[in-house]
Design an enzyme around this catalytic site. Structure first.
Site, short mmCIF file in Angstrom:
data_model
loop_
_atom_site.label_atom_id
_atom_site.label_comp_id
_atom_site.label_asym_id
_atom_site.label_seq_id
_atom_site.Cartn_x
_atom_site.Cartn_y
_atom_site.Cartn_z
N GLY A 43 98.48 -42.92 -22.11
CA GLY A 43 99.75 -42.96 -21.43
C GLY A 43 99.96 -44.24 -20.56
O GLY A 43 99.01 -45.16 -20.27
N HIS A 44 101.05 -44.30 -20.13
CA HIS A 44 101.58 -45.65 -19.33
C HIS A 44 100.50 -45.76 -18.24
O HIS A 44 100.27 -44.81 -17.38
CB HIS A 44 102.98 -45.55 -18.89
CG HIS A 44 103.36 -44.38 -18.07
ND1 HIS A 44 103.41 -44.65 -16.53
CD2 HIS A 44 103.61 -43.09 -18.29
CE1 HIS A 44 103.67 -43.37 -16.20
NE2 HIS A 44 103.82 -42.44 -17.06
#
Length: 330
Positions: free
Chosen positions: A243-244
């Protein structure tokens, strides 16, 4: 077809030859499927019984196993069969797919792109504005590299991979088929009227170190306003989600179907088992291990092993499982 004498293989893996066999070795194979001219592997005593029925000419054997090869066959005793196997597989590796021309005429390469020496770009690939490729980068057919990316020396990118704008890739990396690097992170908030969702745009990038390998169909999302980072030597299996704004230290391993939510931090040498999931904003410190299928919702101390859902210390979780099993018997 490549082939080696037994003496050549013994030198290659720095092992001790036991027994005599004049066969040329032309391929490695599993012990139960091996035929004359094949080499196989006996890394633990559980495979000893299979050797008597195997037709292999040669086996790499852990030096601590008291076993003899038998008539007309040979062993090479080694300290670490797995590492010896890695050396041997390198020796038997087939040639990579052939490029008739280094830059295929159907590739679309912007005039601003800087190509290093010896780069190869396959059919129907796209290289966008201001991309910089180091020396000997190999891009197989149907790869897209968007604007302002940099890719280091000797990196190999397999078909179907998409590298979004502003990504920075190190040297000696391998991206297998259909990897996605730099897509938007997953971010939405309810609208003020409560009747919809507002997309939170992600304007950061992805930074990947040297010697990183990413398996097929894995996704590494860009940061919201800074970088998602993978340190040198990380190894990512197939079907992994990162994820970011997650940050991975050096030499982390993530097995298939595992995932990191946004802003997860992994220290150096962290190992994430298959199908494990890590909650956002969690830190897993260096040397920790997360068991397969576990769900991590809190920080994990350095060197700890955690399992279960929610994940906790592996020894404590084992005690809980034993207690539950005993309750079920009552």
């Amino acid at each position: 077809m490549k082939s080696f004498s037994i003496e050549e293989i013994a030198v290659l893996v720095n092992g001790e030859q036991i027994g005599n066999c004049n066969d040329q070795i032309n391929a490695p194979e599993q012990i139960e499927n091996a035929i004359k001219g094949n080499i196989t592997f006996i890394g633990s005593s559980k495979y000893v019984g299979l050797w008597e029925k195997s037709n292999a000419s040669l086996a790499l054997v852990y030096e601590g196993i008291p076993i003899l090869p038998g008539e007309g066959k040979a062993f090479i005793k080694v300290k670490n069969p797995d590492l010896a196997m890695a050396v041997l597989l390198d020796a038997f590796e087939p040639e990579p797919p052939f490029f008739e021309t280094d830059i295929h005429p159907t590739a679309v390469i912007d005039k601003t792109v800087k190509l290093g020496k010896g780069c190869k770009v396959g059919a129907n690939s796209y290289i966008g504005r201001n991309v910089v490729l180091g020396d000997n980068v190999t891009i197989y057919p149907n790869v897209s590299v968007f604007d302002d990316c940099t890719i280091g020396n000797e990196t190999v990118i397999w078909s179907g991979t998409v590298i979004r704008e502003r990504s920075k890739i190190g040297s000696h990396c391998i991206f297998h088929s259909n990897v996605s690097i730099g897509s938007d992170g997953f971010g939405y908030r309810p609208s003020e009227d409560g009747r919809g969702l507002v997309k939170i745009k992600h304007i950061g990038n992805v930074v990947i170190g040297n010697g990183v390998e990413v398996g097929s169909n894995s996704c590494i999302d860009r940061g919201k306003f800074s970088s998602t980072i993978l340190g040198d030597g990380c190894k990512i299996d197939n079907l992994v989600q990162i994820g970011h704004n997650s940050v991975l230290g050096k030499c982390c391993i993530m097995a298939g179907n595992s995932g990191l939510a946004g802003s997860v931090t992994l220290g150096d040498g962290v190992i994430i088992g298959g199908s494990a999931s890590i909650k956002d904003h969690v830190t897993i410190h260096s040397g920790a291990k997360v068991g397969a299928g576990s769900g991590v919702i809190a920080d994990v101390q350095a060197g700890k092993s955690v399992v279960g859902y929610p994940a906790c210390d592996s020894r404590e979780k084992m005690k809980q499982w034993v207690a539950l099993r005993k309750l079920g018997r009552n």
